[in-house]
Design a protein around this motif. Structure first.
Motif, PDB file in Angstrom:
ATOM      1  N   VAL A 111       0.807  -1.176  -0.071  1.00 13.87           N
ATOM      2  CA  VAL A 111      -0.116   0.242  -0.021  1.00 13.87           C
ATOM      3  C   VAL A 111       1.004   1.214   0.021  1.00 13.87           C
ATOM      4  O   VAL A 111       1.847   1.258   0.583  1.00 13.87           O
ATOM      5  CB  VAL A 111      -0.762   0.099   1.034  1.00 13.87           C
ATOM      6  N   ASP A 112       0.363   2.284  -0.612  1.00 16.17           N
ATOM      7  CA  ASP A 112       1.021   3.469  -0.558  1.00 16.17           C
ATOM      8  C   ASP A 112       0.280   4.444   0.464  1.00 16.17           C
ATOM      9  O   ASP A 112      -0.667   4.593   0.644  1.00 16.17           O
ATOM     10  CB  ASP A 112       0.814   4.357  -1.959  1.00 16.17           C
ATOM     11  N   VAL A 113       1.557   4.927   1.202  1.00 22.06           N
ATOM     12  CA  VAL A 113       0.856   5.789   2.390  1.00 22.06           C
ATOM     13  C   VAL A 113       1.638   7.482   2.080  1.00 22.06           C
ATOM     14  O   VAL A 113       2.656   7.772   1.805  1.00 22.06           O
ATOM     15  CB  VAL A 113       1.320   5.185   3.685  1.00 22.06           C
ATOM     16  N   GLY A 201       6.851 -12.598   9.899  1.00 22.15           N
ATOM     17  CA  GLY A 201       6.782 -11.849   8.775  1.00 22.15           C
ATOM     18  C   GLY A 201       7.740 -10.644   9.012  1.00 22.15           C
ATOM     19  O   GLY A 201       8.575 -10.523   9.459  1.00 22.15           O
ATOM     20  N   CYS A 202       7.523  -9.576   7.937  1.00 24.85           N
ATOM     21  CA  CYS A 202       8.159  -8.257   7.843  1.00 24.85           C
ATOM     22  C   CYS A 202       7.306  -7.266   7.358  1.00 24.85           C
ATOM     23  O   CYS A 202       6.880  -7.330   6.498  1.00 24.85           O
ATOM     24  CB  CYS A 202       9.459  -8.943   6.851  1.00 24.85           C
ATOM     25  N   TRP A 203       7.634  -6.142   8.178  1.00 27.12           N
ATOM     26  CA  TRP A 203       7.023  -4.919   7.476  1.00 27.12           C
ATOM     27  C   TRP A 203       8.726  -4.203   6.791  1.00 27.12           C
ATOM     28  O   TRP A 203       9.575  -4.330   7.439  1.00 27.12           O
ATOM     29  CB  TRP A 203       6.725  -3.750   8.803  1.00 27.12           C
ATOM     30  N   SER A 241       4.952  -2.497   2.656  1.00 29.57           N
ATOM     31  CA  SER A 241       4.655  -3.837   2.543  1.00 29.57           C
ATOM     32  C   SER A 241       4.728  -4.553   3.858  1.00 29.57           C
ATOM     33  O   SER A 241       5.683  -4.382   4.491  1.00 29.57           O
ATOM     34  CB  SER A 241       5.702  -4.695   1.525  1.00 29.57           C
ATOM     35  N   LEU A 242       3.711  -5.602   3.691  1.00 28.11           N
ATOM     36  CA  LEU A 242       3.662  -6.538   4.838  1.00 28.11           C
ATOM     37  C   LEU A 242       3.764  -7.904   4.560  1.00 28.11           C
ATOM     38  O   LEU A 242       2.912  -8.301   3.520  1.00 28.11           O
ATOM     39  CB  LEU A 242       2.366  -6.148   5.788  1.00 28.11           C
ATOM     40  N   THR A 268      -5.857  -8.752   8.457  1.00 24.41           N
ATOM     41  CA  THR A 268      -4.640  -8.240   7.813  1.00 24.41           C
ATOM     42  C   THR A 268      -4.959  -6.832   7.303  1.00 24.41           C
ATOM     43  O   THR A 268      -4.148  -5.758   7.306  1.00 24.41           O
ATOM     44  CB  THR A 268      -3.755  -8.930   6.812  1.00 24.41           C
ATOM     45  N   GLU A 269      -5.913  -6.772   6.484  1.00 25.73           N
ATOM     46  CA  GLU A 269      -6.619  -5.634   5.582  1.00 25.73           C
ATOM     47  C   GLU A 269      -7.016  -4.460   6.653  1.00 25.73           C
ATOM     48  O   GLU A 269      -6.567  -3.401   6.517  1.00 25.73           O
ATOM     49  CB  GLU A 269      -7.846  -5.821   4.882  1.00 25.73           C
ATOM     50  N   MET A 270      -7.454  -5.098   8.010  1.00 31.38           N
ATOM     51  CA  MET A 270      -7.946  -4.110   8.864  1.00 31.38           C
ATOM     52  C   MET A 270      -6.624  -3.536   9.425  1.00 31.38           C
ATOM     53  O   MET A 270      -6.808  -2.297   9.915  1.00 31.38           O
ATOM     54  CB  MET A 270      -8.732  -4.974  10.059  1.00 31.38           C
ATOM     55  N   LEU A 271      -5.709  -4.288   9.593  1.00 32.11           N
ATOM     56  CA  LEU A 271      -4.472  -3.605  10.036  1.00 32.11           C
ATOM     57  C   LEU A 271      -3.767  -2.678   9.389  1.00 32.11           C
ATOM     58  O   LEU A 271      -3.463  -1.467   9.823  1.00 32.11           O
ATOM     59  CB  LEU A 271      -3.339  -4.937  10.198  1.00 32.11           C
ATOM     60  N   ILE A 272      -3.845  -2.775   7.842  1.00 29.62           N
ATOM     61  CA  ILE A 272      -3.654  -1.696   6.890  1.00 29.62           C
ATOM     62  C   ILE A 272      -4.235  -0.454   7.144  1.00 29.62           C
ATOM     63  O   ILE A 272      -3.887   0.715   6.953  1.00 29.62           O
ATOM     64  CB  ILE A 272      -3.248  -2.350   5.592  1.00 29.62           C
ATOM     65  N   ASN A 273      -5.686  -0.801   7.211  1.00 25.54           N
ATOM     66  CA  ASN A 273      -6.560   0.440   7.175  1.00 25.54           C
ATOM     67  C   ASN A 273      -6.362   1.387   8.338  1.00 25.54           C
ATOM     68  O   ASN A 273      -6.714   2.450   8.249  1.00 25.54           O
ATOM     69  CB  ASN A 273      -8.160  -0.094   6.983  1.00 25.54           C
TER      70      ASN A 273
END
Length: 335
Positions: A111-113, A201-203, A241-242, A268-273
């Motif tokens: 995702v772009d932030v 995992g990795c951020w 990226s995650l 995971t989508e909720m985490l990004i949102n």
């Protein structure tokens, strides 16, 4: 004796000329060499001075348990560009689900932030980030095992919220977190097996040149090139990226595995949102600052509208000149 006398005369001649500059007999070659050497040394010293200045700013400053290994001045400059132009539209994250044999799923999210990498990274590694990420109920314990300033290894035990069909509850997850600000990465790996056999995992947070169209036809490859072609006014966003690998102790058969995979993907989508919501909240503060500043100074667009709506020719020219002066003043300030 004659040779010794001539040598003495030559030595005196050289010392005499040394007071005036370089030895006359060697002037063309030596003077050229020293001019080039002086230029190289001056350039090198200037470069080293800049590096020393940045190293001083980026040096690890310890205050209790706090450590900083990035340039706060550089971050503030990048945030200032966002204060001046906070406009940004968040796009939905791109989620890719891979189902390896004998495992639940691997998730890759991009995702772009609309904030600089350091600002986004601060949110991700914040010890109290449960304020941002709603699926984290509480941090049970947090112990820093390694602290190298830019890099920390943390033993983290936290309670995560889970839901399955009509049931819900919390699950304790113990992970070893390796966070490195140099490359804006945060790797995590479960240390104690429980409900999950494998959870790691990795951020990663990478710079995104939001206003690189200003540099056209050139394409900036580094932050230095980008700042040069935008004169420091170009905004730097983040490409986040995650990657996650999830494998329960017992992989249930379909359709339960499908349901669990869907829940994991939505979580995971909720985490990004949640991350996007926090960055939008920060930009919202910048928008409020900008609106307040424009109200105090008067918006240039309002002057343009007045020029268009005024029928009196003299008044139109007065407003036109006033607007032109404001634009010229902004351009001089930008330079």
């Amino acid at each position: 004796m004659m040779g010794e006398s001539e040598l003495t005369k030559f030595g005196l001649h050289v010392r005499k000329n040394e007071k005036q500059g370089f030895p006359r007999g060697l002037d063309p070659a030596i003077s050229k060499f020293f001019v080039q050497l002086q230029s190289v040394i001056k350039s090198r010293l200037s470069r080293l001075a800049k590096q020393d200045k940045m190293s001083l700013v980026r040096s690890v400053q310890r205050n209790g348990h706090k450590s900083f290994s990035y340039s706060e001045a550089e971050l503030n400059e990048q945030l200032q560009a966002w204060r001046e132009n906070p406009s940004w539209v968040d796009k939905p994250p791109l989620v890719k689900v891979i189902v390896p044999k004998g495992s639940l799923c691997n998730l890759n999210v991009e995702v772009d932030v609309g904030l600089p990498p350091d600002a986004v990274y601060n949110i991700v590694i914040d010890p109290d980030n449960r304020r941002v990420f709603k699926n984290i109920k509480e941090v049970i314990s947090r112990k820093v095992l390694v602290d190298e300033g830019h890099r920390q290894v943390v033993d983290l035990d936290q309670a995560a919220i889970w839901k399955f069909l009509w049931w819900s509850g919390t699950i304790s997850i113990n992970v070893l977190v390796d966070q490195n600000r140099k490359d804006h990465s945060m790797k995590f790996k479960q240390t104690k097996n429980g409900f999950m056999k494998k959870f790691e995992g990795c951020w990663r947070v990478e710079p995104l040149f939001v206003d690189e169209a200003i540099c056209y036809p050139f394409k900036p490859m580094t932050k230095e090139d980008y700042n040069a072609c935008t004169r420091g006014k170009g905004r730097i966003g983040s490409k986040v990226s995650l990657e996650q690998i999830l494998q329960p102790a017992i992989v249930p058969p379909p359709p339960i595995s499908w349901y669990l995979r869907g829940i994991t993907t939505r979580t995971t989508e909720m985490l990004i949102n949640d991350l996007l919501a926090e960055t939008a909240r920060i930009r919202g503060g910048y928008e409020a600052e900008k609106s307040k500043g424009e109200e105090l100074q008067g918006k240039p667009s309002e002057n343009v509208d007045l020029v268009a709506n005024t029928s009196d020719i003299k008044q139109r020219w007065i407003l036109h000149r006033k607007n032109a002066k404001q634009i010229h003043r902004r351009l001089q300030t930008a330079k």
